[in-house]
Write an enzyme that holds these catalytic residues in place. Sequence first.
Site, PDB file in Angstrom:
ATOM      1  N   ASP A 189     -48.834  62.735  93.856  1.00  0.00           N
ATOM      2  CA  ASP A 189     -49.969  63.727  93.508  1.00  0.00           C
ATOM      3  C   ASP A 189     -49.581  65.142  94.243  1.00  0.00           C
ATOM      4  O   ASP A 189     -49.199  65.198  95.312  1.00  0.00           O
ATOM      5  CB  ASP A 189     -51.144  63.177  94.438  1.00  0.00           C
ATOM      6  CG  ASP A 189     -52.608  63.677  94.166  1.00  0.00           C
ATOM      7  OD1 ASP A 189     -52.726  63.823  93.054  1.00  0.00           O
ATOM      8  OD2 ASP A 189     -52.970  64.330  95.359  1.00  0.00           O
ATOM      9  N   GLU A 274     -48.683  64.104  87.330  1.00  0.00           N
ATOM     10  CA  GLU A 274     -49.911  64.449  86.637  1.00  0.00           C
ATOM     11  C   GLU A 274     -49.405  65.536  85.765  1.00  0.00           C
ATOM     12  O   GLU A 274     -48.622  66.356  85.927  1.00  0.00           O
ATOM     13  CB  GLU A 274     -51.007  64.892  87.798  1.00  0.00           C
ATOM     14  CG  GLU A 274     -52.007  65.530  87.177  1.00  0.00           C
ATOM     15  CD  GLU A 274     -52.975  66.074  88.272  1.00  0.00           C
ATOM     16  OE1 GLU A 274     -54.213  66.672  87.985  1.00  0.00           O
ATOM     17  OE2 GLU A 274     -52.337  66.239  89.512  1.00  0.00           O
ATOM     18  N   CYS A 327     -61.713  53.829  93.104  1.00  0.00           N
ATOM     19  CA  CYS A 327     -60.920  53.134  94.207  1.00  0.00           C
ATOM     20  C   CYS A 327     -59.755  52.271  93.786  1.00  0.00           C
ATOM     21  O   CYS A 327     -59.836  51.425  92.758  1.00  0.00           O
ATOM     22  CB  CYS A 327     -61.810  51.927  94.810  1.00  0.00           C
ATOM     23  SG  CYS A 327     -61.089  50.845  95.704  1.00  0.00           S
ATOM     24  N   CYS A 330     -60.332  48.192  93.886  1.00  0.00           N
ATOM     25  CA  CYS A 330     -61.044  47.492  93.155  1.00  0.00           C
ATOM     26  C   CYS A 330     -61.462  48.155  91.938  1.00  0.00           C
ATOM     27  O   CYS A 330     -62.066  47.461  91.104  1.00  0.00           O
ATOM     28  CB  CYS A 330     -62.321  47.143  94.059  1.00  0.00           C
ATOM     29  SG  CYS A 330     -63.498  48.523  94.249  1.00  0.00           S
ATOM     30  N   CYS A 346     -64.476  52.353 100.767  1.00  0.00           N
ATOM     31  CA  CYS A 346     -65.340  52.003  99.441  1.00  0.00           C
ATOM     32  C   CYS A 346     -66.158  50.726  99.559  1.00  0.00           C
ATOM     33  O   CYS A 346     -66.015  50.098 101.045  1.00  0.00           O
ATOM     34  CB  CYS A 346     -64.175  51.463  98.411  1.00  0.00           C
ATOM     35  SG  CYS A 346     -64.781  50.739  97.002  1.00  0.00           S
ATOM     36  N   CYS A 348     -65.623  48.004  98.756  1.00  0.00           N
ATOM     37  CA  CYS A 348     -65.019  46.745  98.871  1.00  0.00           C
ATOM     38  C   CYS A 348     -64.344  46.681 100.241  1.00  0.00           C
ATOM     39  O   CYS A 348     -63.586  45.732 100.497  1.00  0.00           O
ATOM     40  CB  CYS A 348     -63.923  46.952  97.989  1.00  0.00           C
ATOM     41  SG  CYS A 348     -62.501  48.018  98.019  1.00  0.00           S
ATOM     42  N   ASP A 355     -55.850  61.559  99.354  1.00  0.00           N
ATOM     43  CA  ASP A 355     -54.554  62.094  98.513  1.00  0.00           C
ATOM     44  C   ASP A 355     -53.689  60.721  98.099  1.00  0.00           C
ATOM     45  O   ASP A 355     -53.162  60.671  96.776  1.00  0.00           O
ATOM     46  CB  ASP A 355     -53.628  62.964  99.003  1.00  0.00           C
ATOM     47  CG  ASP A 355     -54.651  64.212  99.301  1.00  0.00           C
ATOM     48  OD1 ASP A 355     -55.519  64.752  98.591  1.00  0.00           O
ATOM     49  OD2 ASP A 355     -54.296  65.177 100.236  1.00  0.00           O
TER      50      ASP A 355
END
Length: 398
Positions: A189, A274, A327, A330, A346, A348, A355
């Site tokens: 990323d 990306e 996330c 999950c 999250c 979860c 990042d």
Amino acid sequence: MVTTHVKRAFKYRFYPTDAQAAELSRTFGCVRKVYNMALAARTEARTRGERVNYNQTSALLTLWKKTEELAYLSEVSSVPLQQALRHLQVAFTNFFGKRAKYPRFKSRKKSRRSAEYTTSAFRYRDGKLTLAKMSEPLDIAWSRHLPEGAAPSTVTVSQDAAGRWFVSMLCEDPTVVALPATDTAVGIDVGLTHLLTLSSGEKITNPRHERKDRARLALAQRRLARKAKGDGANRAKARRKAAKVHARITDRRRDHLHKLTTRLVRENQTLVIEDLTVRNMVKNRSLARAISDAAWSEFRSMLEYKAAWYGREVIAVDRWFPSSKLCSNCGTIASTMPLHVREWTCDCGTTHDRDVNAAKNLLAAGLAVTVCGAGVRPQRSSPGGQSATKQKTPRREP
Ligand SMILES: [Zn+2]
């Protein structure tokens, strides 16, 4: 192990004589002129609904040279002019393939001053390189050797904004061979605070001194902007100063990126990045962002050619999914994710570094494409059923 014949560019500084510098400056000017005229001709033809191809621009060049006002085009080597037309062809091919914006005119001040020579327009013998229309070889600072027995197939001469001269020679490098395959994969990323964040959790920072250099560059640019238009000498001095700082940033950045990309390609079989083509179509804003975007495109091209050398795979995925909000554990999508939130938890129970989570999501998306499409790069051609990757990307949140 497959032995591939890899072509590699070897770049050196050189110190032209006055006559060589004059010849090259003239050639750069003619290259720009031909490129711009061919672009104008192709653009004009498009308004009539016609397409002009490379061969037609080549025929136009022959005609231009016969006119009185453009006769000077015959005074420089014809090869760099032909190469300019080929570069324009590539720019159009990328445009038609939706990989680039519509080609732009080369400006006298801002565009890169360069000329490309193919084998008929230079001689390389006993370690000496002589270009067409020149009697003496270039005085090259050989910072490293060309590979044993290497014969350059293309030579590119350029001058940067700081006034330094460079020659880049494209040669086959027999020392490059594919690496043994591994099964490791990584998502990468890109960011502003960190240069890169890996799905492994590793954060790679900008090269040392860059922050300081950026501040210096900003200062030099402000000074340049303040110099009155009329004050030629001081303005030119300020421009050279800014160009020097900029050159230092890009040199350090390039060294850093070379080490980084070599390491990443050695360590990983699959590298997911990306596809920023869409983002790059947006006009630029901050200095930091401009530099980071330039670094990113350099990073990507290094990664791609080194992957090709070593038998690795680079997958570029469209950011069609809300990667920062998703996330990676999950699959739940958080409702909001303001920019200042660097870490979040999250429902979860997983706590994410913003990042790292994005890099993990990139990796997952890239691997999904490999499984479904046998490594087809999603933005070029999508296999059936992968409609999500075909979708035009909404602009990625930074
Ligand atoms: Zn979760």
